[in-house]
Design an enzyme around this catalytic site. Structure first.
Site, short mmCIF file in Angstrom:
data_model
loop_
_atom_site.label_atom_id
_atom_site.label_comp_id
_atom_site.label_asym_id
_atom_site.label_seq_id
_atom_site.Cartn_x
_atom_site.Cartn_y
_atom_site.Cartn_z
N ASP A 16 37.05 39.53 33.40
CA ASP A 16 37.54 37.98 32.85
C ASP A 16 36.52 37.04 33.31
O ASP A 16 36.25 36.84 34.31
CB ASP A 16 39.60 37.82 33.91
N ASP A 18 38.50 32.73 33.73
CA ASP A 18 38.90 31.40 34.13
C ASP A 18 40.10 32.23 34.85
O ASP A 18 40.52 32.95 34.87
CB ASP A 18 40.22 30.43 33.35
N ASP A 176 41.82 38.33 37.70
CA ASP A 176 42.87 37.80 38.64
C ASP A 176 44.29 37.60 38.62
O ASP A 176 44.59 37.07 39.22
CB ASP A 176 42.34 36.20 38.82
#
Length: 227
Positions: A16, A18, A176
């Site tokens: 991922d 961001d 995240d």
């Protein structure tokens, strides 16, 4: 060997963007508030943005307009302004998280094929990776507009596995948030989560994953246990 570890060797990893590789909250805050200024609407704070990012820029903008009490009919005009402002600021307020480059370099050195998969539009993701010196680690980059559906739907992960020519069970998802974990579980990918990301303002340690890492370069010692 930890019984939670799959027995098959890894062939690839999907990462991922961001909150996992780059702290982009500053970019989001600046672009959103410039957009709101253009429309004569109240500004939003960093805390709101941190709780709201992760499901794609369209979702972020719609949520922002609702948060400030704007007419939903303003969305199209706001989207055009937001895109222009985000492209102008993309990466200026962003920082690569400590340990990210070391972790990616180690994955590549281990022979894994890497793809970046984000809900951020591809036109935002690709120049950000270039600007932050991360683009060279990845064979593939897929934004939230690359497929019919976004994470937490498993479709983007399954399509990315196809592009990497790797079975989901041998493709590690690194993210995240619960979006990343839900997509990975549904796609059949093992998943690890970093603890410093956004996750909609909630503690990511409560989200089921093989591991919760404080830095991406901790992958080296963690994956040493993998077959």
């Amino acid at each position: 060997m930890d019984p939670m570890f799959p027995s098959l060797p890894l062939h690839a990893a999907i990462v991922d963007l961001d909150g996992t590789m780059v702290d982009t909250l500053g970019d989001f805050v600046v672009a959103l508030n410039r957009c709101l200024d253009d429309l004569g609407l109240p500004r939003v704070g960093r805390g709101f943005v941190e709780r709201t990012v992760g499901k794609g820029s369209e979702h972020l903008l719609r949520s922002t307009l609702a948060h400030v009490g704007a007419d939903p009919a303003l969305y199209e005009a706001a989207w055009a302004r937001y895109q222009a402002h985000y492209l102008a600021v993309n990466g200026e307020q962003a920082q690569v998280f400590p340990g990210v480059m070391q972790g990616l370099a180690w994955l590549r050195a281990r022979g894994l094929r890497l793809a970046c998969l984000t809900n951020k539009p591809t036109a935002f993701a690709q120049p950000l990776l270039v600007r932050k010196g991360l683009a060279g680690y990845f064979e593939q980059v897929f934004g939230g507009d690359a497929f019919e559906r976004k994470k937490p739907d498993p479709l983007p992960l399954l399509r990315t596995c196809e592009a990497l020519r790797s079975e989901p069970s041998r493709t590690l998802m690194i993210g995240d948030s619960s979006n990343d974990a839900q997509a990975a579980h549904a796609a059949g990918c093992p998943v690890v989560l970093v603890t410093y990301g956004y996750n909609h303002g909630e503690d990511v340690r409560a989200v089921p994953a093989l591991a919760h890492l404080d830095r991406l370069d901790q992958l080296e010692s963690w994956l040493a246990r993998w077959p």
